[in-house]
Enzyme design. Structure first.
Site: not given
Lengths: 596, 596
Positions: A297, A437-439, A444
């Site tokens: 992240r 992506y990656e949340g 977040q």
């Protein structure tokens, strides 16, 4: 013009805002002094702009492709990754024990920014390997470390994160992949994973998949997920490669952007089961995966900064070159469009947001180093908490701003920006993945509220607001219109952020949906206030340097103007965001589903 | 799910906000009553969602292509245009004398919105023909009208606008194409034109290029540009087609979006000269081209609204369908993501901005009809001035908001949004042209300041602010939290807009760059305040209907909630924009070019 690392600003931020001197005084970081940092950055910049940047637009035009289970990456990627690995760049932040260079995150971060700035698609392979290395370092057994780490750290192999499944999306509770113990300590893994970045490629000898799956008796939900190593090729005792494992790429996606990076659908176990090795303990997979994700992240946040910088550089180059229409103040002939006020406004907006996000991220990286290396456990713990508060903001805000910056980059180009040939459109397309992506930004923001703000009743968040106010107090000491403007908006921003923290903490139990209706706005507000804080600090440093007659006066003057722009144009939005968060949930939640 | 025309909102806006009743009372508009309007819209909606919408994503995947001077459009486009023409849709707003239906702009506008909403690429061919028709209607000779109008109005032929040249971009003063009189009343045209939308295609028998060029003795700059008709095929006296003219398509662009619509490079006169016919008088070409451009600019504004509506519909459908993660209030299993607050916030933001922009545009269309049909010349003149003030806002703000809406549409889809298959990404790519062509947002903003605000000392702009305040006064009469919120932000918005108008008017002479540094922000501020005004008016109507127990209660309730959302989340940004305009120019203009 191709991407050039913004060395001057990077070094300024590292030295003046992110406390490189303090970091280099930490135990184990003694080698990381200002001279080393500059030398590493210069070397990396040379490599990145010479070898990696030229592959960016070409890779977009001729993406990676799949044929019969194999992925051929874009032309030049394989050779470039070999050079990248051989020069040791993959191992920059990883321990020397496993072939890395053991440099602190504060020095690694600008290098990561450059790599992403030059070529997002290429850099992703390194980002994913970084994540796999972090996870194995923390949770892997000694044998696993001995087997997998050195090849990953030296870029001989690469790593992947296998979370998402078609039916589950971001909801890991819904993961269905199975891992069946074989009685010999190994497992057989079965299932389908999608959106696997560099899940298959031809750039390294082996790919180490880290895969979330459930053992037969695992409890439902996220508490029943375990993490497995599933190598593409089995690894023999001597480290050489053995048989092909039953993990196969069945297709790659046709995407809006980052086209050179293959996004794979992986099928595990269709031919009897993929051999997997449990990492750590059963049912603690999510915890380990979060190690990868937190590293990733922060990395994605740096993708945002890097991409924004590249889009800015390209727009500046175009705006200086493109002659069109006369100057508003009158000129006999056409002028370069950088002289037109709205072009200038867009360039300043791109510049100011990029610099602010860079500063906030590097400051977070420095805090991370203190959290990992300081001699005092309490200092470590406090800095770790601050770092963890900042990670969703670095990820969420830097990427959201990068979308706006990439958009403005196209706009500066006018009609030419819409033609793919210019390359401006590629940034606009590439940027769109970063907030997903990656949340996603919403994920977040959930993290920012749930784990980072509410748990301690907003205490840590408010301690940052207090630091913002202290900077505002320092700004008030400088008597100039620039500093008055910066101070005014920073103070208001601090008030707005504090009011929002109170709102979040006070209402999260009584009306959770009302609070989460403003979650992303809270994240963005925190981004502009904390980013604005760094710009305020930067302006103070610049002013002192100017007063002392030290260094590059044009750079410091530009920093003050840029900080002022940020205050007047970006921070000035804080009151509207506060209103939308504090009063705006009724409008968000007022309709029945059927009314949509 | 494919695009469906938002009939309910369209009819609401036409009847309740844009004064369809008043328009139908105008001389020459007697047939345009509410029943006719509804019947036309329903017929058009059926055609558009049945025939045009299905070609949208397919055309993106298989764009128009060029081979050997000829352009083959995407599959199905040719047949669909034939149906479009035969059903009379091209002629909707054009005079019955030339085969049109002679309906007012207020009825034509929702039809235009639908067409663009369904398929931007397809709709462009009609938009360009509309512009050519308007220009010929105003400035063409009787003979030219007799020759060209009916085939254009009935969609037998199509029209183009040829302004841009490679070296000139948006700067028409730099146009270099030449037109040499042949002594027989005709001219030979020579030059290269770029970015010519549907400059070549296979969808109609002939293409009527309207081309800006200079005669040999023309003065320099924009005062020396003339407008010429250059047909692709010469037209015989009986209307049949003659020889191929010397106007050829040498390539089409590889673009970020609207891929099905060919964007041509046209070469005039490479083989002896393209035969051209002067439109109107020499050196008045720019004036005539502005007729086309003003029609086209309003049309591009409707592209923004239509695209936003389509992106919204698609995001809603996905959000209702996609099950992921539990409800925040607790639920045993996953829920559709429309239940997650941030997804809801994005959907409401998409919806609110789309509805506000639609309302403002239709109101402008109604004003246009009064300006063209009212018996009293003074009323006509006043309404024309109001319409002209609104055109750059409709164009600039609707398209800027459509970019944000398309972006949120991708975001709602999460990872799936980044995969081209879903179609969400196409909107994001397509939208990016709208803030660029027919004049970038900055060019709209120049027009808004220069021609529309400053010339009368801000009087007309302020008369609109007074009307906004009157609506705020009415909102204050309704005692509810929704109306209090709407009133509060609308009143502040009016204050902010008035302050900015004063700032613009007072400083434009003393410091023109300082004013134009905020030009786009002024346009956007005017957009949200005037759009918010329409939402306030809509909420008042809805409240009256609910009180009277009339009509669809769920629709009216949703309108009030949406108006509140707009106030809390969009209008609340007005103070930050005012600060950025009034105080923000120092930051915009503070750097030397060398400091970038």
């Amino acid at each position: 013009m191709s991407y050039q690392a913004p060395m001057k600003d990077m070094l300024f931020v590292m030295n003046e805002l992110a406390n490189l001197e303090g970091v280099s005084a930490l135990p184990g970081c003694e080698d990381a002094n200002a001279e080393t940092a500059e030398a590493v950055l210069e070397e990396n910049a040379k490599f990145v702009s010479g070898v990696i940047a030229p592959l960016n637009h070409a890779g977009d035009k001729e993406p990676s492709f799949w044929h019969d289970g194999k992925v051929t990456t874009s032309k030049g990627f394989k050779e470039a990754f070999k050079q990248f690995a051989e020069a040791g760049w993959q191992g920059l932040q990883h321990p020397t024990d496993f072939g890395g260079q053991g440099l602190p995150k504060l020095i690694g971060t600008p290098c990561v920014e450059m790599l992403h700035g030059a070529n997002l698609s290429f850099a992703l392979v390194a980002l994913l390997s970084d994540g796999a290395i972090e996870a194995l370092m923390t949770a892997g057994s000694d044998e696993q470390k001995a087997t997998y780490l050195e090849p990953l750290v030296t870029g001989k192999w690469t790593g992947t994160m296998n979370l998402t499944e078609p039916q589950a999306g971001s909801d890991l509770a819904a993961v269905r992949s199975r891992a069946v113990p074989q009685g010999d300590g190994t497992y057989k893994v079965f299932g389908t994973k999608i959106f696997i970045t560099y899940g298959e490629h031809d750039m390294a000898e082996n790919i180490i998949h880290l895969v979330l799956a459930r053992t037969p008796d695992a409890p439902p939900g996220v508490k029943g997920i375990s993490l497995f190593i599933v190598p593409k090729f089995m690894v023999n005792a001597d480290g050489s490669l053995g048989a092909r494992n039953d993990a196969h790429c069945v297709s790659i996606e046709h995407k809006l952007g980052i086209k050179a990076s293959p996004t794979a659908v992986l099928q595990f176990g269709d031919n009897g089961g993929a051999v997997g090795y449990l990492v750590g303990e059963e049912n603690r997979g999510l915890e380990y995966m979060f190690i990868m994700m937190n590293a990733a992240r922060f990395g994605v946040g740096m993708q945002g900064v890097g991409l924004a910088e590249n889009a800015y550089q390209q727009a500046v180059a175009f705006a200086k070159d493109r002659v069109q229409s006369r100057d508003l103040n009158g000129s006999p002939a056409g002028v370069a469009i950088i002289h037109h006020p709205d072009v200038r406004r867009m360039l300043m907006s791109m510049r100011a947001q990029t610099e602010a996000a860079r500063a906030l991220a590097y400051v977070a990286a420095g805090i991370h180093d203190v959290a990992h290396h300081h001699a005092d456990a309490e200092v470590r713990a406090h800095n770790q908490a601050v770092y963890e508060y900042l990670v969703p903001i670095v990820k969420g805000w830097s990427t959201e701003m990068s979308e706006n910056v990439a958009r403005d980059g196209v706009q500066v180009h006018g009609g030419m920006g819409f033609i793919e040939e210019t390359g401006a459109a590629q940034h606009y397309r590439d940027a769109k993945i970063l907030t997903i992506y990656e949340g996603t930004t919403a994920i977040q923001a959930n993290d920012l509220i749930g784990r980072k703000t509410v748990r301690d009743g907003g205490a840590l968040a408010k301690s940052l607001v207090a630091q913002v106010r202290a900077t505002a107090g320092e700004l008030a000491q400088v008597n100039s219109p620039e500093f008055a403007a910066i101070r005014k908006h920073l103070e208001r921003g601090a008030d707005d952020l504090e009011a929002v923290i109170d709102f979040v903490v006070n209402h999260v139990k009584s009306d959770i949906k009302c609070v989460f209706a403003g979650s992303v706005l809270y994240l963005k507000l925190a981004g502009i206030v904390l980013g604005g804080w760094q710009m305020g600090r930067a302006a103070l440093v610049a002013q002192k340097k100017l007063a002392a007659g030290e260094g590059d006066a044009a750079f410091y003057h530009a920093k003050i103007v840029t900080a002022r722009f940020f205050a007047d144009h970006i921070l000035s939005g804080s009151s509207g965001m506060r209103a939308a968060i504090v009063d705006g949930s009724a409008g968000v939640l007022g309709l029945e589903v059927e009314q949509f």
